[in-house]
Design an enzyme around this catalytic site. Structure first.
Site, PDB file in Angstrom:
ATOM      1  N   ASN A  71       0.868  -1.181   0.000  1.00 31.65           N
ATOM      2  CA  ASN A  71       0.000   0.000   0.000  1.00 31.65           C
ATOM      3  C   ASN A  71       0.903   1.228   0.000  1.00 31.65           C
ATOM      4  O   ASN A  71       1.533   1.533   1.006  1.00 31.65           O
ATOM      5  CB  ASN A  71      -0.892  -0.040   1.256  1.00 31.65           C
ATOM      6  CG  ASN A  71      -1.734   1.208   1.411  1.00 31.65           C
ATOM      7  OD1 ASN A  71      -1.786   2.063   0.515  1.00 31.65           O
ATOM      8  ND2 ASN A  71      -2.405   1.321   2.553  1.00 31.65           N
ATOM      9  N   TRP A  72       0.966   1.890  -1.131  1.00 32.68           N
ATOM     10  CA  TRP A  72       1.861   3.049  -1.245  1.00 32.68           C
ATOM     11  C   TRP A  72       1.283   4.301  -0.577  1.00 32.68           C
ATOM     12  O   TRP A  72       1.964   5.320  -0.472  1.00 32.68           O
ATOM     13  CB  TRP A  72       2.177   3.338  -2.724  1.00 32.68           C
ATOM     14  CG  TRP A  72       3.221   2.423  -3.296  1.00 32.68           C
ATOM     15  CD1 TRP A  72       3.765   1.313  -2.703  1.00 32.68           C
ATOM     16  CD2 TRP A  72       3.868   2.549  -4.570  1.00 32.68           C
ATOM     17  NE1 TRP A  72       4.707   0.744  -3.526  1.00 32.68           N
ATOM     18  CE2 TRP A  72       4.798   1.489  -4.686  1.00 32.68           C
ATOM     19  CE3 TRP A  72       3.761   3.444  -5.636  1.00 32.68           C
ATOM     20  CZ2 TRP A  72       5.601   1.296  -5.820  1.00 32.68           C
ATOM     21  CZ3 TRP A  72       4.563   3.267  -6.765  1.00 32.68           C
ATOM     22  CH2 TRP A  72       5.471   2.201  -6.843  1.00 32.68           C
ATOM     23  N   LYS A  73       0.006   4.226  -0.178  1.00 32.00           N
ATOM     24  CA  LYS A  73      -0.656   5.387   0.453  1.00 32.00           C
ATOM     25  C   LYS A  73      -0.471   6.623  -0.439  1.00 32.00           C
ATOM     26  O   LYS A  73      -0.425   6.477  -1.667  1.00 32.00           O
ATOM     27  CB  LYS A  73      -0.124   5.582   1.879  1.00 32.00           C
ATOM     28  CG  LYS A  73      -0.182   4.271   2.683  1.00 32.00           C
ATOM     29  CD  LYS A  73       0.034   4.436   4.147  1.00 32.00           C
ATOM     30  CE  LYS A  73      -0.090   3.078   4.828  1.00 32.00           C
ATOM     31  NZ  LYS A  73       0.019   3.154   6.277  1.00 32.00           N
ATOM     32  N   HIS A  84      -9.439   1.043   5.068  1.00 32.23           N
ATOM     33  CA  HIS A  84      -8.158   1.225   5.769  1.00 32.23           C
ATOM     34  C   HIS A  84      -8.373   2.194   6.929  1.00 32.23           C
ATOM     35  O   HIS A  84      -9.170   3.134   6.831  1.00 32.23           O
ATOM     36  CB  HIS A  84      -7.110   1.772   4.788  1.00 32.23           C
ATOM     37  CG  HIS A  84      -5.728   1.731   5.351  1.00 32.23           C
ATOM     38  ND1 HIS A  84      -5.280   2.661   6.258  1.00 32.23           N
ATOM     39  CD2 HIS A  84      -4.712   0.858   5.167  1.00 32.23           C
ATOM     40  CE1 HIS A  84      -4.035   2.358   6.603  1.00 32.23           C
ATOM     41  NE2 HIS A  84      -3.664   1.265   5.957  1.00 32.23           N
ATOM     42  N   GLU A 139      -6.748   4.593   7.927  1.00 30.79           N
ATOM     43  CA  GLU A 139      -6.520   6.006   7.591  1.00 30.79           C
ATOM     44  C   GLU A 139      -7.739   6.605   6.907  1.00 30.79           C
ATOM     45  O   GLU A 139      -8.029   7.793   7.069  1.00 30.79           O
ATOM     46  CB  GLU A 139      -5.252   6.143   6.728  1.00 30.79           C
ATOM     47  CG  GLU A 139      -4.004   5.912   7.585  1.00 30.79           C
ATOM     48  CD  GLU A 139      -2.830   5.281   6.869  1.00 30.79           C
ATOM     49  OE1 GLU A 139      -2.789   5.302   5.626  1.00 30.79           O
ATOM     50  OE2 GLU A 139      -1.952   4.747   7.570  1.00 30.79           O
ATOM     51  N   GLU A 175      -5.040  -4.998  10.608  1.00 31.33           N
ATOM     52  CA  GLU A 175      -4.021  -3.977  10.824  1.00 31.33           C
ATOM     53  C   GLU A 175      -4.302  -3.232  12.130  1.00 31.33           C
ATOM     54  O   GLU A 175      -5.146  -2.324  12.160  1.00 31.33           O
ATOM     55  CB  GLU A 175      -4.028  -2.957   9.673  1.00 31.33           C
ATOM     56  CG  GLU A 175      -3.721  -3.560   8.320  1.00 31.33           C
ATOM     57  CD  GLU A 175      -3.147  -2.511   7.354  1.00 31.33           C
ATOM     58  OE1 GLU A 175      -2.087  -2.799   6.799  1.00 31.33           O
ATOM     59  OE2 GLU A 175      -3.739  -1.433   7.195  1.00 31.33           O
ATOM     60  N   GLY A 221       2.993   2.176  10.841  1.00 30.59           N
ATOM     61  CA  GLY A 221       3.988   3.240  10.726  1.00 30.59           C
ATOM     62  C   GLY A 221       4.736   3.556  12.006  1.00 30.59           C
ATOM     63  O   GLY A 221       5.412   4.572  12.102  1.00 30.59           O
ATOM     64  N   SER A 240       3.734  -2.260  10.273  1.00 35.74           N
ATOM     65  CA  SER A 240       5.177  -2.346  10.508  1.00 35.74           C
ATOM     66  C   SER A 240       5.789  -3.689  10.095  1.00 35.74           C
ATOM     67  O   SER A 240       6.699  -4.183  10.757  1.00 35.74           O
ATOM     68  CB  SER A 240       5.502  -2.030  11.976  1.00 35.74           C
ATOM     69  OG  SER A 240       5.166  -0.685  12.267  1.00 35.74           O
ATOM     70  N   GLY A 278       3.047  -1.229   4.222  1.00 34.93           N
ATOM     71  CA  GLY A 278       3.042   0.197   3.899  1.00 34.93           C
ATOM     72  C   GLY A 278       4.427   0.666   3.496  1.00 34.93           C
ATOM     73  O   GLY A 278       4.895   0.447   2.372  1.00 34.93           O
ATOM     74  N   GLY A 279       5.132   1.289   4.445  1.00 32.28           N
ATOM     75  CA  GLY A 279       6.436   1.903   4.173  1.00 32.28           C
ATOM     76  C   GLY A 279       7.413   1.010   3.426  1.00 32.28           C
ATOM     77  O   GLY A 279       8.092   1.461   2.487  1.00 32.28           O
TER      78      GLY A 279
END
Ligand code: 13P
Length: 259
Positions: free
Chosen positions: A16-18, A103, A105, A173, A179, A219, A240-241
Site C-alpha cells: 500500500n503506497w498510500k 483502511h 486512515e 491492521e 507506521g 510495521s 506500507g512503508g
C-alpha cells in the site's frame, strides 16, 4: 512454507503506497518484477496499490511481471456527480484487479464507517474487483481489552454477505502498529487471526471461510516478516512503508521462497 491443506489459500503480499509516489516511482515495480521468478510466483501472489494517479501507468509497467495492481479506495457508486471519487469500474478500466477498503486512515481521515465500507466492497465485487477489507483496533481499544470485540464488529459490518473466498481478502491492521515500528506479539496476532477465521466460517460457510486470505499489516519489515508470516492463519501481509522500495518489498516476499 508450502500450503498446509488443499483449502489453505495462496499467500498474498500486498503493498500500500498510500499518498506516496510519482511516475518516477514506477521503476520500483520494474525492479520488483525482475526478482519475482517462477518459484516465488508459484508460492505467493504480489500486489502493489499505488495512488490513483499512478494506477494506469503502474498497470502498464507491471505487464508481464505477474505483479497485480490495485487501488486504495473506490466509491460505492459506479459513476455520476461524486467529485474526487474513483469508481470500481474506473479501477478495473485502469488495469486494477483489487482494491483496499476501510483502511484505518480512511476510517479516520474520511470518517468511514462499517456500513459504507460494506457498500464499497459490494460494489467493487460486483464490478469484478477483489475487495481487501481492513479491520483493526486502536491503541486505547487494545488497552481496554476490546481488540477482539472491535475486530469482530468491523468484520461483520464491513464484509458483503454473499462474497466468496476469491472475491474477498481481510487485512488485520492494528492501528497502533501502522507506521510505528511496533508489532503485536505472535500470540496476539494468532488470536486475532483465528477469531477472524472462525467468524468468516460462520458468515460465509466453513469451506469458503477457510479459503479467505487473512493478511497481517502494521510495521511489516524484512527483519520481522518471517516471524509474522509463519503465524497460523496469516496468509500474507499488507505492507506500507516497506513496499515503496523494491529491495524491501521483495525481501518480505522472499519469505515464501521454497526450501
Ligand atoms: P506500515 O507497513 O508502514 O506500518 O503500514 C501498514 C499499512 O497501513 C498498510 O496498509
Amino acid at each position: 512454507m508450502p500450503p498446509k491443506s488443499i483449502l489453505t489459500p495462496k499467500p498474498l503480499v500486498a503493498g500500500n503506497w498510500k499518498m506516496n509516489g510519482t511516475r518516477a516511482s514506477l521503476h520500483e515495480i520494474t525492479v520488483m518484477g525482475l526478482s519475482y521468478d517462477a518459484d516465488l510466483r508459484r508460492n505467493v501472489d504480489l500486489l502493489i496499490c499505488p495512488p490513483s494517479t499512478l494506477l494506469y501507468p503502474a498497470a502498464t509497467t507491471a505487464l508481464g511481471t505477474a505483479i497485480a495492481i490495485g487501488a486504495q479506495d473506490s466509491s460505492p457508486k459506479i459513476s455520476g456527480a461524486h467529485t474526487g471519487d474513483v469508481s470500481p469500474n474506473m479501477v478495473l478500466d485502469s488495469g486494477g484487479s483489487m482494491v483496499i477498503l476501510g483502511h484505518s486512515e480512511r476510517r479516520t481521515d474520511h470518517l468511514e464507517k462499517d456500513a459504507l465500507i460494506e457498500q464499497k466492497a459490494s460494489s467493487a465485487i460486483a464490478t469484478g474487483l477483489v475487495a481487501i477489507v481492513c479491520v483493526g483496533e486502536t491503541s486505547s481499544e487494545r488497552q481496554a481489552g476490546r481488540t477482539l470485540a472491535v475486530v469482530r464488529r468491523q468484520l461483520r459490518g464491513s464484509i458483503p454477505r454473499n462474497a466468496t473466498a476469491l472475491q474477498l481478502v481481510i487485512a488485520y491492521e492494528p492501528v497502533w502498529a501502522i507506521g510505528t515500528g511496533l508489532t503485536p506479539t505472535a500470540t496476539d496476532v494468532a488470536e486475532v487471526h483465528l477469531t477472524i477465521r472462525n467468524d468468516l466460517k460462520k458468515i460465509m460457510g466453513k469451506q469458503q471461510g477457510e479459503m479467505v486470505r487473512i493478511l497481517y499489516g502494521g510495521s511489516v519489515k524484512p527483519n520481522n516478516a518471517k516471524e509474522l508470516l509463519s503465524i497460523d492463519n496469516v496468509n500474507g501481509a499488507l505492507v506500507g512503508g516497506a513496499s515503496l522500495k523494491a529491495i524491501d518489498f521483495m525481501a518480505i516476499a522472499e519469505t515464501y521462497r521454497s526450501g
